[in-house]
Every structure is written in C-alpha cells, then in structure tokens.
Design an enzyme around this catalytic site. Sequence first.
Site, PDB file in Angstrom:
ATOM      1  N   ASP A  37      -1.487  11.103  -8.497  1.00  0.00           N
ATOM      2  CA  ASP A  37      -1.631   9.976  -7.589  1.00  0.00           C
ATOM      3  C   ASP A  37      -2.623  10.433  -6.520  1.00  0.00           C
ATOM      4  O   ASP A  37      -2.893  11.641  -6.389  1.00  0.00           O
ATOM      5  CB  ASP A  37      -0.251   9.680  -6.970  1.00  0.00           C
ATOM      6  CG  ASP A  37      -0.325   8.638  -5.890  1.00  0.00           C
ATOM      7  OD1 ASP A  37      -1.003   7.619  -6.092  1.00  0.00           O
ATOM      8  OD2 ASP A  37       0.290   8.848  -4.823  1.00  0.00           O
ATOM      9  N   LEU A  38      -3.187   9.523  -5.784  1.00  0.00           N
ATOM     10  CA  LEU A  38      -4.174   9.915  -4.762  1.00  0.00           C
ATOM     11  C   LEU A  38      -3.583   9.865  -3.346  1.00  0.00           C
ATOM     12  O   LEU A  38      -3.485  10.896  -2.657  1.00  0.00           O
ATOM     13  CB  LEU A  38      -5.398   8.994  -4.843  1.00  0.00           C
ATOM     14  CG  LEU A  38      -6.422   9.190  -3.729  1.00  0.00           C
ATOM     15  CD1 LEU A  38      -7.197  10.483  -3.902  1.00  0.00           C
ATOM     16  CD2 LEU A  38      -7.404   8.017  -3.690  1.00  0.00           C
ATOM     17  N   ASP A  39      -3.175   8.654  -2.928  1.00  0.00           N
ATOM     18  CA  ASP A  39      -2.711   8.454  -1.549  1.00  0.00           C
ATOM     19  C   ASP A  39      -1.430   9.233  -1.275  1.00  0.00           C
ATOM     20  O   ASP A  39      -0.401   8.990  -1.910  1.00  0.00           O
ATOM     21  CB  ASP A  39      -2.462   6.958  -1.291  1.00  0.00           C
ATOM     22  CG  ASP A  39      -3.740   6.136  -1.393  1.00  0.00           C
ATOM     23  OD1 ASP A  39      -4.730   6.519  -0.755  1.00  0.00           O
ATOM     24  OD2 ASP A  39      -3.740   5.115  -2.111  1.00  0.00           O
ATOM     25  N   THR A  74      -3.700   9.484   3.212  1.00  0.00           N
ATOM     26  CA  THR A  74      -4.152   8.118   3.465  1.00  0.00           C
ATOM     27  C   THR A  74      -2.965   7.183   3.684  1.00  0.00           C
ATOM     28  O   THR A  74      -3.165   6.011   4.008  1.00  0.00           O
ATOM     29  CB  THR A  74      -4.992   7.593   2.277  1.00  0.00           C
ATOM     30  OG1 THR A  74      -4.431   8.135   1.086  1.00  0.00           O
ATOM     31  CG2 THR A  74      -6.431   7.979   2.394  1.00  0.00           C
ATOM     32  N   LYS A 115       4.589   2.313  -0.451  1.00  0.00           N
ATOM     33  CA  LYS A 115       3.855   3.417  -1.077  1.00  0.00           C
ATOM     34  C   LYS A 115       3.775   3.245  -2.590  1.00  0.00           C
ATOM     35  O   LYS A 115       4.786   2.995  -3.244  1.00  0.00           O
ATOM     36  CB  LYS A 115       4.526   4.760  -0.744  1.00  0.00           C
ATOM     37  CG  LYS A 115       4.289   5.188   0.697  1.00  0.00           C
ATOM     38  CD  LYS A 115       4.857   6.575   0.947  1.00  0.00           C
ATOM     39  CE  LYS A 115       4.676   6.965   2.402  1.00  0.00           C
ATOM     40  NZ  LYS A 115       5.396   8.199   2.732  1.00  0.00           N
ATOM     41  N   SER A 142      -4.015   6.205  -9.594  1.00  0.00           N
ATOM     42  CA  SER A 142      -3.681   5.586  -8.308  1.00  0.00           C
ATOM     43  C   SER A 142      -3.695   4.075  -8.441  1.00  0.00           C
ATOM     44  O   SER A 142      -4.439   3.523  -9.248  1.00  0.00           O
ATOM     45  CB  SER A 142      -4.723   6.012  -7.263  1.00  0.00           C
ATOM     46  OG  SER A 142      -4.579   5.252  -6.088  1.00  0.00           O
ATOM     47  N   ALA A 143      -2.882   3.419  -7.614  1.00  0.00           N
ATOM     48  CA  ALA A 143      -2.879   1.951  -7.590  1.00  0.00           C
ATOM     49  C   ALA A 143      -4.024   1.421  -6.741  1.00  0.00           C
ATOM     50  O   ALA A 143      -4.230   0.213  -6.654  1.00  0.00           O
ATOM     51  CB  ALA A 143      -1.542   1.466  -7.019  1.00  0.00           C
ATOM     52  N   ASN A 165      -9.602   1.660  -3.902  1.00  0.00           N
ATOM     53  CA  ASN A 165     -10.489   2.511  -3.096  1.00  0.00           C
ATOM     54  C   ASN A 165     -10.538   3.953  -3.605  1.00  0.00           C
ATOM     55  O   ASN A 165     -11.243   4.789  -3.019  1.00  0.00           O
ATOM     56  CB  ASN A 165     -10.023   2.513  -1.636  1.00  0.00           C
ATOM     57  CG  ASN A 165     -10.207   1.141  -0.980  1.00  0.00           C
ATOM     58  OD1 ASN A 165     -11.331   0.696  -0.791  1.00  0.00           O
ATOM     59  ND2 ASN A 165      -9.110   0.469  -0.678  1.00  0.00           N
ATOM     60  N   LYS A 208       2.668   0.191 -10.536  1.00  0.00           N
ATOM     61  CA  LYS A 208       3.865   1.028 -10.420  1.00  0.00           C
ATOM     62  C   LYS A 208       4.967   0.164  -9.806  1.00  0.00           C
ATOM     63  O   LYS A 208       4.646  -0.669  -8.970  1.00  0.00           O
ATOM     64  CB  LYS A 208       3.566   2.232  -9.517  1.00  0.00           C
ATOM     65  CG  LYS A 208       2.419   3.101 -10.037  1.00  0.00           C
ATOM     66  CD  LYS A 208       1.976   4.125  -9.002  1.00  0.00           C
ATOM     67  CE  LYS A 208       0.699   4.828  -9.443  1.00  0.00           C
ATOM     68  NZ  LYS A 208       0.188   5.802  -8.495  1.00  0.00           N
ATOM     69  N   GLU A 252       3.338  12.660  -7.898  1.00  0.00           N
ATOM     70  CA  GLU A 252       3.502  11.459  -7.075  1.00  0.00           C
ATOM     71  C   GLU A 252       4.274  11.707  -5.783  1.00  0.00           C
ATOM     72  O   GLU A 252       5.171  12.546  -5.749  1.00  0.00           O
ATOM     73  CB  GLU A 252       4.332  10.438  -7.870  1.00  0.00           C
ATOM     74  CG  GLU A 252       3.539   9.400  -8.597  1.00  0.00           C
ATOM     75  CD  GLU A 252       2.895   8.361  -7.694  1.00  0.00           C
ATOM     76  OE1 GLU A 252       3.152   8.373  -6.475  1.00  0.00           O
ATOM     77  OE2 GLU A 252       2.125   7.546  -8.215  1.00  0.00           O
ATOM     78  N   ASP A 253       3.946  10.926  -4.745  1.00  0.00           N
ATOM     79  CA  ASP A 253       4.707  11.009  -3.489  1.00  0.00           C
ATOM     80  C   ASP A 253       5.563   9.762  -3.265  1.00  0.00           C
ATOM     81  O   ASP A 253       6.310   9.703  -2.290  1.00  0.00           O
ATOM     82  CB  ASP A 253       3.759  11.168  -2.285  1.00  0.00           C
ATOM     83  CG  ASP A 253       2.950   9.915  -2.028  1.00  0.00           C
ATOM     84  OD1 ASP A 253       2.467   9.313  -3.008  1.00  0.00           O
ATOM     85  OD2 ASP A 253       2.824   9.519  -0.856  1.00  0.00           O
TER      86      ASP A 253
END
Length: 214
Positions: A8-10, A16, A44, A115-116, A119, A146, A170-171
């Site tokens: 995941d990114l954020d 972010t 999230k 990522s969802a 950006n 997700k 994932e967070d």
Amino acid sequence: MIRAVIFDLDGVITETSRQHFQAWKAVAYMIGVEIDSTVNESLKGVSREESLKIILKYGGILDKYSKEEMEKLCFCKNEYYKQLISQFTPANVFEGVVEMFEYLRGKGIKIAIGSASHNAPALISAMALEPYIDYIVDPGDVKRGKPAPDIFLKAAGALGVKPSECIGVEDAVAGVEAIKAAGMYAIGIGDAEVLKEADVVFGSIAEIDLGIIA
Ligand code: BG6
Ligand code: MG
C-alpha cells in the site's frame, strides 16, 4: 515461496494519511461536519468517493447531496490534498523503505504498489521510487475498492504470480481485509489491536524482520 510483495502507499511508504485527513477535515467542515481521528481511521484505504459517503453518513446528511455535488466535493478535497503533497521529495519516504526494496530486488522478488489512490503514480515519481517498482495498480482498472481483494489480485495478475506467492503490506483495516480476501499473507503496519486480521504487525516498515519474507 514468495515471488512478489504488494505495498500500500499511503501510511506505508510515506506519511500521507495526515494530509488526506487534513483535506477531508476541511471539506467536511465546509458542509458542517466535524470529523475526528476515529472517523479518519475508517477512511484509510477507502476510495475518495466512498470516503465522502462515510463522512456524509457520519454527519447524517448522506441524502442531502446530488451526484454532481458529491463530485465537486471530491474534486475540492483532491485539489487541497494535491497542494499538501506538492512539495514531496525522496526525503518523504519512510525510513527502511528503500532498504527493503533493495533487499527484495536482490532476492529477485517483484514489487508492486496496490493503493486505492489515483495520486499514487505522481507520489512514487516525486519520491524517486519508480526504479524499484514493477507495477502500480490503477484503482480505476478494478471493479471494487478495498476491503474487496481486487486491487491486490490485479497486482498479482499483472506480475504473473499466484496470490499464495504474494505478501501484502498495509496500514488500514480495509487494506488488511483486502489482502486476506485475496488469499495473501498480510503484514500490518501500525497497531496490532487495530489490524487484528493481519498475519503479523510491525510498528513501521523499518521494523519488519526481512527474514520473514525470504
Ligand atoms: C488510500 C488512502 O490509499 O487512497 C485513502 O488511504 C484515500 O485515504 C484513497 O481516500 C484514495 O486516494 P485518492 O488520492 O485517489 O483520493
Ligand atoms: Mg494506507
């Protein structure tokens, strides 16, 4: 055998989550809704449109807005969010991420971003992480966000690996649920009390014991 790790990114690669929260807080305030960190937790990993619906529902005003008005609110949120991340550089990458990517590359393990966020490609580029990434899922390419498994399954398919050969990182509660629904091993980043469904939880990427991967 692990052949790919889907990140995941954020909140996993970079911080972010705070900027997403700040932008939503401002938009929610404009329409008379006050959101706190508990509400933010439920946003999230969730798409922009779904996030707005959660906020409207929380404020008891879900039926008050037309589709066009909701699109405008999402647009506003994203413009503000883009402003907040406009100064991102490689310095914004969380500690341990580049080391982890190098470790995986050295082992011949593929790396994808699941990522969802629309950006994600811009952020990956701003943080100069492109050389490490084999594939970035376009959330517009999948049917369900997700906690459905679609984003993680799309990454596995594009990399030509089986879900059972993948680890997801994932967070978000919704993200961990998505990884498990995809039939992958889930590494949670954050609080083990919150990410109950994860197979293992670490406080940050830097704390991941690389030995559990390969
Ligand atoms: C997820 C974030 O990664 O992406 C969510 O955790 C966000 O907070 C979602 O809503 C969609 O992001 P974007 O940038 O397309 O609005
Ligand atoms: Mg996240």
